[in-house]
Design an enzyme around this catalytic site. Sequence first.
Site, short mmCIF file in Angstrom:
data_model
loop_
_atom_site.label_atom_id
_atom_site.label_comp_id
_atom_site.label_asym_id
_atom_site.label_seq_id
_atom_site.Cartn_x
_atom_site.Cartn_y
_atom_site.Cartn_z
N TYR A 179 0.84 -1.20 0.00
CA TYR A 179 0.00 0.00 0.00
C TYR A 179 0.88 1.25 0.00
O TYR A 179 0.67 2.17 -0.80
CB TYR A 179 -0.94 0.01 1.21
CG TYR A 179 -1.82 1.25 1.24
CD1 TYR A 179 -2.95 1.34 0.43
CD2 TYR A 179 -1.50 2.34 2.06
CE1 TYR A 179 -3.75 2.49 0.44
CE2 TYR A 179 -2.30 3.48 2.08
CZ TYR A 179 -3.42 3.55 1.27
OH TYR A 179 -4.20 4.68 1.27
N1 LIG Z 1 -9.13 7.15 4.55
C1 LIG Z 1 -7.83 7.22 4.80
O1 LIG Z 1 -7.36 7.11 5.96
C2 LIG Z 1 -6.88 7.45 3.66
C3 LIG Z 1 -5.58 7.88 3.96
C4 LIG Z 1 -4.70 8.10 2.91
C5 LIG Z 1 -5.10 7.91 1.61
N2 LIG Z 1 -6.39 7.49 1.34
C6 LIG Z 1 -6.75 7.29 -0.07
O2 LIG Z 1 -7.93 8.00 -0.35
C7 LIG Z 1 -8.56 7.44 -1.49
C8 LIG Z 1 -10.05 7.34 -1.24
O3 LIG Z 1 -10.27 6.43 -0.18
P1 LIG Z 1 -11.34 6.71 0.98
O4 LIG Z 1 -10.57 6.83 2.24
O5 LIG Z 1 -12.27 7.78 0.59
O6 LIG Z 1 -12.05 5.28 1.03
P2 LIG Z 1 -13.51 4.77 0.68
O7 LIG Z 1 -14.53 5.52 1.45
O8 LIG Z 1 -13.43 3.29 0.85
O9 LIG Z 1 -13.66 5.15 -0.87
C9 LIG Z 1 -13.02 4.43 -1.88
C10 LIG Z 1 -13.67 4.75 -3.21
O10 LIG Z 1 -12.99 4.01 -4.24
C11 LIG Z 1 -13.95 3.27 -4.96
N3 LIG Z 1 -13.39 2.02 -5.42
C12 LIG Z 1 -12.92 0.97 -4.68
N4 LIG Z 1 -12.55 -0.05 -5.48
C13 LIG Z 1 -12.80 0.37 -6.76
C14 LIG Z 1 -12.65 -0.24 -8.03
N5 LIG Z 1 -12.17 -1.48 -8.17
N6 LIG Z 1 -13.00 0.48 -9.13
C15 LIG Z 1 -13.51 1.72 -9.00
N7 LIG Z 1 -13.67 2.35 -7.84
C16 LIG Z 1 -13.33 1.67 -6.72
C17 LIG Z 1 -15.11 3.03 -4.00
O11 LIG Z 1 -16.35 2.88 -4.68
P3 LIG Z 1 -17.08 1.52 -5.15
O12 LIG Z 1 -17.00 0.54 -4.00
O13 LIG Z 1 -18.46 1.98 -5.46
O14 LIG Z 1 -16.35 1.07 -6.37
C18 LIG Z 1 -15.13 4.36 -3.26
O15 LIG Z 1 -15.85 5.32 -4.01
C19 LIG Z 1 -7.87 6.09 -1.74
O16 LIG Z 1 -6.97 6.24 -2.84
C20 LIG Z 1 -7.10 5.85 -0.46
O17 LIG Z 1 -5.96 5.05 -0.65
C21 LIG Z 1 -7.28 7.26 2.33
#
Ligand SMILES: NC(=O)c1ccc[n+]([C@@H]2O[C@H](COP(=O)([O-])OP(=O)(O)OC[C@H]3O[C@@H](n4cnc5c(N)ncnc54)[C@H](OP(=O)(O)O)[C@@H]3O)[C@@H](O)[C@H]2O)c1
Length: 265
Positions: free
Chosen positions: A154
């Site tokens: 990751y």
């Molecule tokens: N939350 C944290 O602590 C954190 C920290 C650092 C970075 N990030 C990054 O922030 C970004 C967004 O994550 P989040 O925290 O908002 O998590 P989240 O609430 O789980 O959102 C993830 C999004 O990605 C979509 N997704 C997952 N698998 C997919 C696929 N195979 N194809 C297309 N879309 C897909 C999901 O929608 P569907 O299930 O509808 O496809 C959802 O809209 C990610 O890149 C993550 O690595 C998060």
Amino acid sequence: MTSKLGTALVTGASSGIGATYADRLARRGYDLILVARDAARLGELADKLAKAYGIKADVLRADLSDRADVLKVEDRLRTDEAITLFVNNAGIGPVTSLLESDVDYLDTMVALNVTAANRLAVAAAQTFARRRAGAIINTASVVALAPQIFNGTYAATKAFVLSLTESLAAELKDKNVRIQAVLPGLTRTEIFDRVGRSFNDLDQGMVMDVTDLVDAALAGFDQGEIVTIPALADDGIWNAYLAARGALGPHLSLRKPAARYGLSG
Ligand SMILES: NC(=O)c1ccc[n+]([C@@H]2O[C@H](COP(=O)([O-])OP(=O)(O)OC[C@H]3O[C@@H](n4cnc5c(N)ncnc54)[C@H](OP(=O)(O)O)[C@@H]3O)[C@@H](O)[C@H]2O)c1
């Protein structure tokens, strides 16, 4: 009527950071193209934002771990001339530490967090550079800077996104195209729920609210930052890091190995 600001295409728009970008960009007056797998959820969000802010919101269902679907989104980025902003955000997080991980899950993570993110960022950069207009926001993570504390695959996917952004920023400098990497720390979204974990088990002093995260990231974007770390109060630390990294430059590729390896003279 189409928006004067144009259209923002947001991946991972069905929840968390992407859904919050969709809200904030609609509030600014962007039309939207919302991308993720859950079409019903995207449709509800699109209707809600269209009504609330008087913008146009389309849904483009895509599984971005699947090459055919990535190509579909790439085609939209390359051909829809209304698109002025690409938020490259979809991603999944780790279930466990690397030694305990299922390698098939890690492959899917790389397909989504790296292969799709790379293809779509490059497609958007090429398209916007040709038009000499547009902007890209890539969601990376603070673990890009601290791989030793987290699942290595990751962390490496997010280091990839950070490197890609910094490299593209240099290439896009004279093309009137903006690019930003956003480095969230722990942010309350569905990312942990999806892998059977919970933010409630973590030190709450380290967990940011998703609206604060996106609002700070957009403020960093407005300020012209290439790298935005919403939690970092003292940006002097980041500048010192960049300066130290820059100081390595002249010493990284030379004809002879360093004297401490005992090979010279
Ligand atoms: N939350 C944290 O602590 C954190 C920290 C650092 C970075 N990030 C990054 O922030 C970004 C967004 O994550 P989040 O925290 O908002 O998590 P989240 O609430 O789980 O959102 C993830 C999004 O990605 C979509 N997704 C997952 N698998 C997919 C696929 N195979 N194809 C297309 N879309 C897909 C999901 O929608 P569907 O299930 O509808 O496809 C959802 O809209 C990610 O890149 C993550 O690595 C998060």
